[in-house]
Design a protein around this motif. Structure first.
Motif, short mmCIF file in Angstrom:
data_model
loop_
_atom_site.label_atom_id
_atom_site.label_comp_id
_atom_site.label_asym_id
_atom_site.label_seq_id
_atom_site.Cartn_x
_atom_site.Cartn_y
_atom_site.Cartn_z
N THR A 165 33.04 64.22 -1.34
CA THR A 165 31.59 64.41 -1.27
C THR A 165 30.92 63.20 -0.64
OG1 THR A 165 31.59 65.87 -3.20
CG2 THR A 165 29.52 64.77 -2.66
N ALA A 166 31.32 62.01 -1.05
CA ALA A 166 30.72 60.79 -0.50
C ALA A 166 31.00 60.68 0.99
CB ALA A 166 31.27 59.57 -1.24
N ARG A 167 32.22 60.99 1.41
CA ARG A 167 32.53 60.96 2.84
C ARG A 167 31.67 61.96 3.62
NH1 ARG A 167 37.13 58.29 4.45
NH2 ARG A 167 38.53 57.57 2.80
N SER A 168 31.46 63.13 3.03
CA SER A 168 30.66 64.15 3.68
C SER A 168 29.21 63.70 3.86
CB SER A 168 30.71 65.45 2.87
OG SER A 168 29.87 66.43 3.43
N VAL A 169 28.66 63.05 2.84
CA VAL A 169 27.29 62.55 2.93
C VAL A 169 27.19 61.49 4.03
CG1 VAL A 169 25.51 61.21 1.73
CG2 VAL A 169 26.66 63.11 0.56
N LEU A 170 28.12 60.56 4.04
CA LEU A 170 28.06 59.49 5.03
C LEU A 170 28.24 60.04 6.44
CD1 LEU A 170 27.62 56.44 4.96
CD2 LEU A 170 30.09 56.15 5.09
N ALA A 171 29.11 61.03 6.59
CA ALA A 171 29.30 61.64 7.91
C ALA A 171 28.03 62.34 8.38
CB ALA A 171 30.46 62.62 7.87
N ALA A 172 27.32 62.99 7.46
CA ALA A 172 26.08 63.67 7.83
C ALA A 172 25.01 62.67 8.27
CB ALA A 172 25.57 64.50 6.65
N VAL A 173 24.94 61.54 7.59
CA VAL A 173 23.98 60.51 7.97
C VAL A 173 24.35 59.93 9.34
CG1 VAL A 173 23.12 58.20 7.38
CG2 VAL A 173 23.34 59.95 5.61
N ASP A 174 25.64 59.73 9.57
CA ASP A 174 26.09 59.20 10.86
C ASP A 174 25.72 60.15 12.00
OD1 ASP A 174 27.66 57.16 12.30
OD2 ASP A 174 29.04 58.81 12.68
N ARG A 175 25.94 61.44 11.80
CA ARG A 175 25.59 62.42 12.84
C ARG A 175 24.08 62.48 13.06
NH1 ARG A 175 29.46 65.48 9.99
NH2 ARG A 175 27.79 66.64 8.95
N ALA A 176 23.33 62.24 12.00
CA ALA A 176 21.87 62.36 12.10
C ALA A 176 21.24 61.19 12.83
CB ALA A 176 21.25 62.51 10.71
N CYS A 177 21.70 59.96 12.55
CA CYS A 177 20.89 58.82 13.02
C CYS A 177 21.66 57.63 13.55
CB CYS A 177 19.96 58.35 11.90
SG CYS A 177 20.79 57.44 10.58
N SER A 178 22.97 57.73 13.72
CA SER A 178 23.70 56.56 14.23
C SER A 178 23.18 56.14 15.59
CB SER A 178 25.19 56.86 14.34
OG SER A 178 25.86 55.78 14.97
N ARG A 179 22.90 54.84 15.74
CA ARG A 179 22.47 54.33 17.04
C ARG A 179 23.67 53.98 17.92
NH1 ARG A 179 22.19 48.72 17.39
NH2 ARG A 179 22.75 47.61 15.49
#
Length: 284
Positions: A17-31
């Motif tokens: 679950t934690a990996r999934s959340v971090l991956a979603a944040v990365d896809r959303a806003c990684s510069r």
């Protein structure tokens, strides 16, 4: 990322679950990703609908900018100082001291929250990293606690979020002066819940034109925040708020202890000479 739960049987699911959340944040806003949702919005220059994760991240960043009086501003540019790729990939010393300018200002971001529409004007870049990391810790801890009926602690590079029932005696969290990893002899605090974040200038540093720079940028100047505090650790009700306060304290400099005391935020501040100061109920 570190994940801990009060029931060992839930740990594999909690980690996924934690990996999934971090991956979603990365896809959303990684510069660092040209295919991130935020990168696409910036390239368009036009008003664009955004997904739920990016919307929540923009909401959080703009709220934090407002409550910190603009000291934690998502329009600051660490890329202008040379941090335009993963920190491990930066050269040892980038040539030339850059010409830096104050941040364009978070007020220039055009955001319609009810419709989840975002426009980033030309000449403005959004760097949500200061709040997105802590937001991810909060979201992961909340999701794990609710989904698996456990107490959960999630730490993302020094930003710690806790949700659900704490273990007997509370969560024991090491507070490291190097920002991310406590060393033997560093203090340990016991926390029942909420968030605990450390911002510092000892990690994510590089050289630019012979000058040492770091990743906490003062939006008033566009340059790395002045050398007053090596690290600032803050406890708050949410990790995203603890992170905002610790980052703002580094930028504020000498008056940070009084500001944190006035805000009733327990904090531990380590000066560049190693002197430690605690305020607002942080255990001495």
């Amino acid at each position: 990322m570190d994940v801990a739960v009060t029931d060992a049987a839930a740990l594999p699911d909690a980690e996924r679950t934690a990996r999934s959340v971090l991956a979603a944040v990365d896809r959303a806003c990684s510069r660092f990703r040209p295919d991130s949702e935020l990168a696409r919005v910036e390239r368009s220059g036009a008003r664009q609908p955004v997904g739920a994760v990016l919307a929540a991240l923009v909401d959080a960043a703009l709220r934090i900018a407002e409550v910190t009086g603009g000291l934690v501003d998502p329009t600051v540019s660490v890329a202008a100082l040379g941090y335009d790729r993963d920190i491990a990939a930066l050269p040892a010393d980038l040539p030339h001291r850059p010409v830096v300018r104050p941040a364009p200002g978070w007020g220039r971001v055009e955001w319609w929250p009810a419709r989840r529409m975002l426009r980033v004007p030309p000449g403005v870049r959004l760097d949500l990293g200061a709040t997105a990391k802590a937001w991810a810790a909060d979201r992961a801890a909340d999701t794990i606690a609710a989904r698996y009926a456990v107490g959960a602690l999630v730490s993302v590079a020094g930003d710690v979020a806790m949700a659900g029932p704490a273990p007997d005696g509370g969560w024991r969290v090491g507070v490291g002066d190097d920002h991310e990893r406590p060393a033997p002899g560093d203090p340990v605090v016991t926390v029942g819940g909420g968030g605990l974040a450390t911002s510092g200038t000892a990690r994510r540093t590089w050289r630019r034109g012979g000058a040492v720079v770091h990743h906490i940028v003062d939006p008033r100047t566009g340059w790395s925040a002045g050398p007053v505090w090596r690290t600032v650790s803050v406890a708050a009700g949410r990790c995203v708020d603890a992170n905002a306060a610790s980052t703002a304290a580094v930028v504020r400099g000498a008056d940070a202890p009084d500001w944190l005391t006035g805000a009733r935020l327990p904090a531990r501040l380590v000066a560049v000479d190693g002197t430690v100061r605690t305020v607002a109920g942080w255990p001495s």
